[in-house]
Scaffold this active site. Structure first.
Site, PDB file in Angstrom:
ATOM      1  N   CYS A  14       0.870  -1.189   0.000  1.00 40.97           N
ATOM      2  CA  CYS A  14       0.000   0.000   0.000  1.00 40.97           C
ATOM      3  C   CYS A  14       0.897   1.227   0.000  1.00 40.97           C
ATOM      4  O   CYS A  14       2.084   1.128  -0.321  1.00 40.97           O
ATOM      5  CB  CYS A  14      -0.965  -0.026   1.187  1.00 40.97           C
ATOM      6  SG  CYS A  14      -0.178   0.040   2.809  1.00 40.97           S
ATOM      7  N   ASN A  17       2.371   1.528   4.289  1.00 39.66           N
ATOM      8  CA  ASN A  17       2.702   0.258   4.964  1.00 39.66           C
ATOM      9  C   ASN A  17       2.456   0.349   6.476  1.00 39.66           C
ATOM     10  O   ASN A  17       3.161  -0.270   7.270  1.00 39.66           O
ATOM     11  CB  ASN A  17       4.147  -0.179   4.666  1.00 39.66           C
ATOM     12  CG  ASN A  17       4.479  -1.616   5.072  1.00 39.66           C
ATOM     13  OD1 ASN A  17       5.631  -1.925   5.371  1.00 39.66           O
ATOM     14  ND2 ASN A  17       3.507  -2.492   5.106  1.00 39.66           N
ATOM     15  N   CYS A  19      -1.205   0.840   7.456  1.00 43.36           N
ATOM     16  CA  CYS A  19      -2.645   0.560   7.658  1.00 43.36           C
ATOM     17  C   CYS A  19      -3.085  -0.682   6.860  1.00 43.36           C
ATOM     18  O   CYS A  19      -3.296  -1.754   7.433  1.00 43.36           O
ATOM     19  CB  CYS A  19      -3.502   1.764   7.252  1.00 43.36           C
ATOM     20  SG  CYS A  19      -3.203   3.241   8.235  1.00 43.36           S
ATOM     21  N   ARG A  20      -3.238  -0.531   5.543  1.00 44.58           N
ATOM     22  CA  ARG A  20      -3.858  -1.595   4.754  1.00 44.58           C
ATOM     23  C   ARG A  20      -2.962  -2.814   4.554  1.00 44.58           C
ATOM     24  O   ARG A  20      -3.396  -3.958   4.788  1.00 44.58           O
ATOM     25  CB  ARG A  20      -4.305  -1.044   3.394  1.00 44.58           C
ATOM     26  CG  ARG A  20      -5.431  -0.044   3.501  1.00 44.58           C
ATOM     27  CD  ARG A  20      -5.607   0.732   2.209  1.00 44.58           C
ATOM     28  NE  ARG A  20      -4.466   1.612   1.946  1.00 44.58           N
ATOM     29  CZ  ARG A  20      -4.289   2.326   0.852  1.00 44.58           C
ATOM     30  NH1 ARG A  20      -5.171   2.248  -0.123  1.00 44.58           N
ATOM     31  NH2 ARG A  20      -3.240   3.106   0.707  1.00 44.58           N
ATOM     32  N   SER A  21      -1.712  -2.605   4.097  1.00 44.42           N
ATOM     33  CA  SER A  21      -0.896  -3.789   3.794  1.00 44.42           C
ATOM     34  C   SER A  21      -0.464  -4.567   5.038  1.00 44.42           C
ATOM     35  O   SER A  21      -0.438  -5.807   4.990  1.00 44.42           O
ATOM     36  CB  SER A  21       0.296  -3.455   2.883  1.00 44.42           C
ATOM     37  OG  SER A  21       1.164  -2.523   3.461  1.00 44.42           O
ATOM     38  N   ASP A 131      -8.102   3.908   1.355  1.00 46.92           N
ATOM     39  CA  ASP A 131      -7.124   4.384   2.340  1.00 46.92           C
ATOM     40  C   ASP A 131      -7.875   4.876   3.584  1.00 46.92           C
ATOM     41  O   ASP A 131      -8.669   5.807   3.497  1.00 46.92           O
ATOM     42  CB  ASP A 131      -6.331   5.529   1.696  1.00 46.92           C
ATOM     43  CG  ASP A 131      -5.252   6.061   2.603  1.00 46.92           C
ATOM     44  OD1 ASP A 131      -5.229   5.707   3.793  1.00 46.92           O
ATOM     45  OD2 ASP A 131      -4.419   6.843   2.109  1.00 46.92           O
TER      46      ASP A 131
HETATM   47  P1  4NP Z   1      -1.709   2.873   4.157  1.00 44.10           P
HETATM   48  O1  4NP Z   1      -2.334   4.233   4.747  1.00 44.10           O
HETATM   49  O2  4NP Z   1      -1.218   3.210   2.766  1.00 44.10           O
HETATM   50  O3  4NP Z   1      -2.856   1.955   4.157  1.00 44.10           O
HETATM   51  O4  4NP Z   1      -0.594   2.492   5.099  1.00 44.10           O
HETATM   52  C1  4NP Z   1      -1.657   5.449   4.777  1.00 44.10           C
HETATM   53  C2  4NP Z   1      -0.807   5.739   5.822  1.00 44.10           C
HETATM   54  C3  4NP Z   1      -0.164   6.962   5.865  1.00 44.10           C
HETATM   55  C4  4NP Z   1      -0.378   7.889   4.877  1.00 44.10           C
HETATM   56  C5  4NP Z   1      -1.223   7.583   3.826  1.00 44.10           C
HETATM   57  C6  4NP Z   1      -1.856   6.358   3.782  1.00 44.10           C
HETATM   58  N1  4NP Z   1       0.252   9.163   4.940  1.00 44.10           N
HETATM   59  O5  4NP Z   1      -0.022   9.996   4.078  1.00 44.10           O
HETATM   60  O6  4NP Z   1       1.097   9.383   5.810  1.00 44.10           O
END
Ligand code: 4NP
Length: 163
Positions: A14, A17, A19-21, A131
């Site tokens: 994702c 790295n 939240c989702r992955s 997201d």
């Molecule tokens: P992820 O979520 O891609 O599912 O880990 C996010 C975590 C942090 C950010 C964006 C998405 N950020 O912009 O910091």
């Protein structure tokens, strides 16, 4: 391509790295353990962005996973690297932006599967894992529900075609 013991390797990707992955990593790992397939399939996760490298998953992702009996708090964010194309049979991304980012650097001769994780989900109208970073707890619940569903589909696919 997989490690010495594991026959198949799966990388979830994702943006951050955190939240989702890592949620997909923990949920799929948990499913494999329940099916006694932990030794057969190697699982990891990575991000396309480097803001959170070395950090644990977001506390909201950790709590949501824990509510489903899965501990992901020990995972650490890392950046996707070019050598992941040599190491992983499946590179499964959460959204189309991730897919664009990874497709741009994919070697032409990559022999594995690169695609949206939800292509293994049961609801063909939902293509992306949204997201949840700026959402409330309902966003994190949606993530884990989509991930649990697609994990079952992915395992069925691997059992049918690869193991
Ligand atoms: P992820 O979520 O891609 O599912 O880990 C996010 C975590 C942090 C950010 C964006 C998405 N950020 O912009 O910091």
């Amino acid at each position: 391509m997989a490690t010495e013991r594991a026959r198949i390797s799966v990388l979830f990707v994702c943006l951050g790295n955190i939240c989702r992955s890592p949620t997909a990593h923990g949920v799929f790992r948990n499913l494999l353990d329940k099916e006694h397939l932990g030794d057969m399939i190697y699982v990891d996760s990575a991000g396309t962005g480097d803001w959170h490298v070395g950090k644990n998953p977001d506390s909201r992702s950790c709590q949501t996973a824990l509510d489903h009996g899965i501990d992901i708090s020990f995972l650490r964010a890392r950046l996707f690297e070019n050598r992941d194309f040599d190491r992983f049979d499946y590179i499964l991304v959460m959204d189309k932006q991730n897919l664009n980012d990874i497709s741009r650097i994919k070697p032409q001769n990559y022999p594995g599967y690169l695609g949206l994780f939800l292509s293994f989900g049961s609801n063909s109208s939902i293509e992306e894992v949204p997201d949840p970073y700026y959402s409330g707890s309902d966003g994190f619940e949606l993530v884990i529900d989509l991930v649990i569903d697609a994990s079952k589909g992915l395992l069925e696919h691997i059992q049918k075609h690869r193991l």
